[in-house]
Scaffold this active site. Sequence first.
Site, PDB file in Angstrom:
ATOM      1  CB  CYS A 257      45.966  28.714  35.720  1.00  0.00           C
ATOM      2  SG  CYS A 257      45.686  29.922  34.446  1.00  0.00           S
TER       3      CYS A 257
ATOM      4  NE  ARG B  22      43.258  26.642  40.813  1.00  0.00           N
ATOM      5  CZ  ARG B  22      43.838  27.300  41.809  1.00  0.00           C
ATOM      6  NH1 ARG B  22      43.744  26.833  43.031  1.00  0.00           N
ATOM      7  NH2 ARG B  22      44.511  28.394  41.590  1.00  0.00           N
TER       8      ARG B  22
ATOM      9  CD1 TRP C 161      39.040  30.510  33.572  1.00  0.00           C
ATOM     10  CD2 TRP C 161      40.136  32.464  33.707  1.00  0.00           C
ATOM     11  NE1 TRP C 161      38.103  31.509  33.637  1.00  0.00           N
ATOM     12  CE2 TRP C 161      38.746  32.712  33.725  1.00  0.00           C
ATOM     13  CE3 TRP C 161      41.013  33.531  33.788  1.00  0.00           C
ATOM     14  CZ2 TRP C 161      38.221  33.991  33.809  1.00  0.00           C
ATOM     15  CZ3 TRP C 161      40.494  34.807  33.871  1.00  0.00           C
ATOM     16  CH2 TRP C 161      39.109  35.035  33.885  1.00  0.00           C
TER      17      TRP C 161
ATOM     18  CG  ASN D  24      48.513  28.947  37.903  1.00  0.00           C
ATOM     19  OD1 ASN D  24      48.543  28.423  36.795  1.00  0.00           O
ATOM     20  ND2 ASN D  24      48.060  28.327  38.981  1.00  0.00           N
ATOM     21  N   GLY D  25      48.857  33.291  36.687  1.00  0.00           N
ATOM     22  CA  GLY D  25      49.019  34.722  36.951  1.00  0.00           C
ATOM     23  C   GLY D  25      49.273  35.469  35.660  1.00  0.00           C
TER      24      GLY D  25
ATOM     25  CD  GLU E  81      25.502  34.667  46.755  1.00  0.00           C
ATOM     26  OE1 GLU E  81      26.117  35.666  46.381  1.00  0.00           O
ATOM     27  OE2 GLU E  81      25.928  33.511  46.585  1.00  0.00           O
TER      28      GLU E  81
ATOM     29  CE  LYS F 243      26.161  30.951  44.126  1.00  0.00           C
ATOM     30  NZ  LYS F 243      26.825  32.096  44.517  1.00  0.00           N
TER      31      LYS F 243
ATOM     32  CD  GLU G 190      28.393  32.836  40.710  1.00  0.00           C
ATOM     33  OE1 GLU G 190      29.539  33.147  41.031  1.00  0.00           O
ATOM     34  OE2 GLU G 190      27.608  32.293  41.518  1.00  0.00           O
TER      35      GLU G 190
ATOM     36  CG  HIS H 289      13.517  55.980  42.844  1.00  0.00           C
ATOM     37  ND1 HIS H 289      12.836  57.177  42.883  1.00  0.00           N
ATOM     38  CD2 HIS H 289      13.485  55.492  44.111  1.00  0.00           C
ATOM     39  CE1 HIS H 289      12.431  57.409  44.130  1.00  0.00           C
ATOM     40  NE2 HIS H 289      12.811  56.387  44.891  1.00  0.00           N
TER      41      HIS H 289
ATOM     42  CE  LYS I 244      34.993  27.580  45.292  1.00  0.00           C
ATOM     43  NZ  LYS I 244      33.654  28.128  45.568  1.00  0.00           N
TER      44      LYS I 244
HETATM   45  C1  G6P Z   1      35.125  33.965  42.063  1.00  0.00           C
HETATM   46  C2  G6P Z   1      34.178  32.831  42.396  1.00  0.00           C
HETATM   47  C3  G6P Z   1      33.078  33.333  43.319  1.00  0.00           C
HETATM   48  C4  G6P Z   1      33.679  33.962  44.556  1.00  0.00           C
HETATM   49  C5  G6P Z   1      34.677  35.059  44.196  1.00  0.00           C
HETATM   50  C6  G6P Z   1      35.459  35.533  45.410  1.00  0.00           C
HETATM   51  O1  G6P Z   1      34.486  34.914  41.293  1.00  0.00           O
HETATM   52  O2  G6P Z   1      33.617  32.312  41.218  1.00  0.00           O
HETATM   53  O3  G6P Z   1      32.253  32.245  43.705  1.00  0.00           O
HETATM   54  O4  G6P Z   1      32.669  34.488  45.353  1.00  0.00           O
HETATM   55  O5  G6P Z   1      35.628  34.573  43.253  1.00  0.00           O
HETATM   56  O6  G6P Z   1      36.255  34.473  45.865  1.00  0.00           O
HETATM   57  P1  G6P Z   1      36.841  34.358  47.318  1.00  0.00           P
HETATM   58  O7  G6P Z   1      37.651  33.084  47.314  1.00  0.00           O
HETATM   59  O8  G6P Z   1      37.697  35.573  47.525  1.00  0.00           O
HETATM   60  O9  G6P Z   1      35.707  34.327  48.252  1.00  0.00           O
END
Ligand code: G6P
Length: 617
Positions: A2, A27, A74, A100-101, A488, A492, A495, A511, A612
């Site tokens: 949010c 965000r 969100w 927010n929260g 990673e 990616k 995501e 395995h 984000k």
């Molecule tokens: C969210 C974002 C990711 C990020 C993660 C941790 O899931 O979409 O891209 O890696 O949070 O965020 P931070 O700000 O703690 O690195």
Amino acid sequence: MCGIIGITGREDAVEGIIRGLTRLEYRGYDSAGVVTNNGRDLRTIKRAGKLEVLRRALDEQPLAASTGIGHTRWATHGEPNDRNAHPHVDPSGRVAVVHNGIIENYQLLKAGLGDARFASDTDSEVAAHLAARELAALDEPDLLTAVRRVVSQLEGAYSLCFVALDEPDTIVVAKHEAPLIVAHADGVGYCASDVAALIEHTRQVAALLDGQIARITPEGFEVVDVDGAPVEPHRYTVDWDLDAAEKQGYDHFMLKEIHEQPQAVADTLLDRLNAPPGGGVPRLHLDELRLDEGELRRIDKVFILACGTSLHAGMVGKLAIEHWAGIPVDVEVASEFRYRDPIVDPHTLVIAISQSGETIDTIAAASHARDQRAPVISLVNVVGSTLARQADGVLYTHAGPEVAVASTKAFTTQIVGCLLLGLYLAQVRGRMYATEVSDILARLGQVPAALEQVLDLDGEVRELAERYHDSPYTMFIGRHAGLPIAMEGALKLKEISYLHAEAFPAGEMKHGPIALIEPGSLVVALAPAGHVFTKMVSNIQEVKARGAAVLAIGSQGSVVALKEHADHVLTLPEPPHELAGPVLSVVPLQLFSYHVATRRGEDVDQPRNLAKTVTVE
Ligand code: G6P
């Protein structure tokens, strides 16, 4: 997650609010709304969907006022629809709130309000009802006092932003475990969940600390604690400008940020050596250190705590710290840490990694460790963020603002930060001479140029993405420093392209996961030259023998052997140090996901369901 922006004292507050919300779009959100206060009534317009939908509604029904607040939501409690979008107004129409929260005790609080009618399914609406009730109970209506009384009843994590009909030039905000910034410039008062929304107005901002409440007016802002005593927020100057938060000709922020990596890595490495007073060999230093180096010498174990992409950087950090500093390291998903019984004591060092410095899981895990008197070092990108403020030592990555939800330049700079921490601990504990440390630092200085060469592979990667953009399942395999990069790469792809992808330690394939391979399955293998290369070749042969198409990420030293076994080979320059290899090898995987997602027509910068900065548990 949010986003909040509030403005008071500007002729057309709504225009400013929408601009601010646009800067917070990155965000991640699923609905948006605004409320204005013109002293006669509180008017809200809120819509499910993207800001564009809200903009159209505002065109049809313009709102004019000099005070207002806006929100991008969100969804946590209640589905993303118009009704559940913020702001929420109490039934008498006197108080509006955005939040927010999560207010964890909202059901209890709702029950305490008797038969009050609620217009939404959210936890947030209760805050508007409570504030209206507290206001009505005061002899002299005063929103600040009412909000102080409201927050003393709340449990959970929140940043809250209120307006009240009787105080048309006032916004009151409260913060507990979710970020909130206040500012004042040129006769306008502001609040926001993130500096990105304020940067076009001012760079002088104040971050509220937990438990702080602020009254914002066109004249300025005052900050108090829950008892009404004046307190100081954390004031600072934002060190990046508006340009850094624009696309600058790239189609997407993600692509821009991928291309910014050489500079971001160079900036993160810059000025890391300090000459000791009285002369001698320069020593590596942390940006902010509030603990004694003696404490670091007594450390016998390290926990690296992080989420998402940052966790993968932490996995490289483990290799670096164990290799250089000789301390055992566990890397753990932050959200799991405090719900088991981790063995933590004053000799345990916690390294919390976070781009935003506001991820609630990471903050909570770090404070759980601090409660047990473990020193905490944070590796963060956002200066002045909660994690940076709460830690005993801070190392900043200098990636600049990262806007795309899928993290790229923050990741590569986090790896560099982890390497610096590994070297720092080795230096402090006398495991390496200062000259050895500076020699490795000099080698790391070659990484930005190598990254430029890697970016030249973009055309080749795009062709591969064209060929495989429909591949329903992709496996990523790697060993040693290749494993975090395999993970990673899979993250990616998931995501931003929504394709199924998984990563495995290459040696683990036999395995179980190898059973999934069928003719045509795509396997991406991290196989640069290095001490695990021959083992990787065997693992590539195993999947190849079962019909997989193999895309190998190799390096100049491994390419000849790879070409015999893999269907495609992307050749990276040899890294200046094996532990810097992941900084290079992740880049083609970032580009691959980017091109697959754009080829599939997905919203690369704001992927569905993701945020984000994740400020809820
Ligand atoms: C969210 C974002 C990711 C990020 C993660 C941790 O899931 O979409 O891209 O890696 O949070 O965020 P931070 O700000 O703690 O690195």
